[in-house]
Write a protein that holds these residues in place. Sequence first.
Motif, PDB file in Angstrom:
ATOM      1  N   ASP A  97       0.880  -1.172   0.000  1.00 38.01           N
ATOM      2  CA  ASP A  97       0.000   0.000   0.000  1.00 38.01           C
ATOM      3  C   ASP A  97       0.914   1.218   0.000  1.00 38.01           C
ATOM      4  OD1 ASP A  97      -2.013   1.844   0.293  1.00 38.01           O
ATOM      5  OD2 ASP A  97      -2.419   1.380   2.402  1.00 38.01           O
TER       6      ASP A  97
ATOM      7  N   LEU B  63      -0.970  -1.091  -4.559  1.00 35.18           N
ATOM      8  CA  LEU B  63      -2.362  -0.639  -4.634  1.00 35.18           C
ATOM      9  C   LEU B  63      -2.441   0.870  -4.412  1.00 35.18           C
ATOM     10  CD1 LEU B  63      -2.537  -3.754  -4.001  1.00 35.18           C
ATOM     11  CD2 LEU B  63      -4.682  -3.267  -2.850  1.00 35.18           C
TER      12      LEU B  63
ATOM     13  N   ASN C 250      -3.776   4.792  -4.894  1.00 32.06           N
ATOM     14  CA  ASN C 250      -4.919   5.535  -5.414  1.00 32.06           C
ATOM     15  C   ASN C 250      -4.430   6.354  -6.608  1.00 32.06           C
ATOM     16  OD1 ASN C 250      -3.706   7.922  -4.361  1.00 32.06           O
ATOM     17  ND2 ASN C 250      -4.728   7.609  -2.383  1.00 32.06           N
TER      18      ASN C 250
ATOM     19  N   THR D 205      -6.739   2.435  -7.595  1.00 32.17           N
ATOM     20  CA  THR D 205      -8.082   2.591  -7.053  1.00 32.17           C
ATOM     21  C   THR D 205      -8.630   3.990  -7.346  1.00 32.17           C
ATOM     22  OG1 THR D 205      -7.213   3.257  -4.887  1.00 32.17           O
ATOM     23  CG2 THR D 205      -7.618   0.905  -5.247  1.00 32.17           C
TER      24      THR D 205
ATOM     25  N   ASN E 149     -11.767   0.649 -10.279  1.00 34.60           N
ATOM     26  CA  ASN E 149     -10.425   0.197  -9.937  1.00 34.60           C
ATOM     27  C   ASN E 149      -9.849  -0.570 -11.115  1.00 34.60           C
ATOM     28  OD1 ASN E 149     -10.921   1.225  -7.374  1.00 34.60           O
ATOM     29  ND2 ASN E 149     -11.409  -0.753  -6.488  1.00 34.60           N
TER      30      ASN E 149
ATOM     31  N   TRP F 146      -6.716  -2.886 -12.810  1.00 37.05           N
ATOM     32  CA  TRP F 146      -5.590  -3.784 -12.564  1.00 37.05           C
ATOM     33  C   TRP F 146      -4.683  -3.791 -13.786  1.00 37.05           C
ATOM     34  CZ3 TRP F 146      -6.231  -9.787 -12.921  1.00 37.05           C
ATOM     35  CH2 TRP F 146      -4.998 -10.414 -12.638  1.00 37.05           C
TER      36      TRP F 146
ATOM     37  N   GLY G  98      -7.597   2.112   2.317  1.00 35.34           N
ATOM     38  CA  GLY G  98      -6.482   1.517   1.587  1.00 35.34           C
ATOM     39  C   GLY G  98      -5.830   0.389   2.373  1.00 35.34           C
TER      40      GLY G  98
ATOM     41  N   LEU H 238      -8.113  -2.729   2.110  1.00 35.55           N
ATOM     42  CA  LEU H 238      -8.040  -3.426   0.826  1.00 35.55           C
ATOM     43  C   LEU H 238      -6.729  -4.193   0.688  1.00 35.55           C
ATOM     44  CD1 LEU H 238      -9.123  -4.062  -1.977  1.00 35.55           C
ATOM     45  CD2 LEU H 238      -8.242  -1.840  -2.748  1.00 35.55           C
TER      46      LEU H 238
ATOM     47  N   GLN I   8     -11.724  -6.624  -2.945  1.00 36.70           N
ATOM     48  CA  GLN I   8     -12.483  -5.408  -3.246  1.00 36.70           C
ATOM     49  C   GLN I   8     -13.930  -5.512  -2.777  1.00 36.70           C
ATOM     50  OE1 GLN I   8     -11.355  -3.499  -7.272  1.00 36.70           O
ATOM     51  NE2 GLN I   8     -10.560  -5.589  -7.382  1.00 36.70           N
TER      52      GLN I   8
ATOM     53  N   CYS J 225     -13.814  -5.029   0.992  1.00 40.47           N
ATOM     54  CA  CYS J 225     -13.542  -3.636   1.359  1.00 40.47           C
ATOM     55  C   CYS J 225     -14.778  -2.769   1.159  1.00 40.47           C
ATOM     56  CB  CYS J 225     -12.363  -3.108   0.546  1.00 40.47           C
ATOM     57  SG  CYS J 225     -11.835  -1.450   1.017  1.00 40.47           S
ATOM     58  N   HIS J 226     -15.461  -2.959   0.031  1.00 38.58           N
ATOM     59  CA  HIS J 226     -16.675  -2.178  -0.227  1.00 38.58           C
ATOM     60  C   HIS J 226     -17.712  -2.428   0.865  1.00 38.58           C
ATOM     61  CE1 HIS J 226     -19.574  -0.014  -2.758  1.00 38.58           C
ATOM     62  NE2 HIS J 226     -20.457  -0.916  -2.370  1.00 38.58           N
TER      63      HIS J 226
END
Length: 253
Positions: free
Chosen positions: A113, A144, A146, A164, A175, A177, A200, A203, A225, A228-229
Amino acid sequence: MTAPARVPAVLVFAGLDPSGGAGLAADVLAIAAQGAHALPVATALTVQDNNRVHAVAPVDTACVLGQAQALLDTCDVRAVKIGIPGNRANALAIAGLLGRLRERQPGVPVVLDPVLASGHGDPLGEGDPLEAMAALLAVATIALPNEPEARAIAGLPVAQLLVTGGHGDGRFVTNCWYAGGRLVHRWRRPRLAGAFHGSGCTLAAALAARLALGEGMFEALSAAQAYCHATLAQSFAIAPGQRIPRRFIHPST
């Protein structure tokens, strides 16, 4: 009675957030919710609440290495999650340690992160955070960032990225990849109202846990994901401002 199955362990490098919203506290809960176990190594002590970071004191590099080495000598580490290193010396030491870990476990996944500052722009360590992050990007399986972080680290070596879209606008969060510089997949979910502390961390920790459990990258990214949501959708308040993700919920895909 039969002995319980061994739980996969995730070695975590991160700072201590006394609000419990981000850092080690967030990582431990998110990893446990996936069915794995966190091995938390403190890299920095912070003075912060759910909105602002007021001060950061990096942990001595020898202490960071000592914490991690004691665990690596004993535990079967299946994945690694890295948050803030605290300073460049800690970042270099962690990168070196992971290089040695990969000599005996070539495929161990490392989830980074790449936090360069708090959501309000407060510094999260000493020195240039980009210099500290460069060493860790070189050993990360996936980072990952932002969208602002992705722009800041553009050009630095990293095998895979999940960029993200939570810092953007619009009805949906997208998001993306990337692997080897190529877009592999997009995920889109409705944007939730409000601001959140430690999304963050949540996730990245969940992804590391899913990889530790043996899932492939696409499956792990999708599950992390979704989890996390859900934590953000069920978030709660401890004070005015940013809300805390409700991390100890059952993961859902």
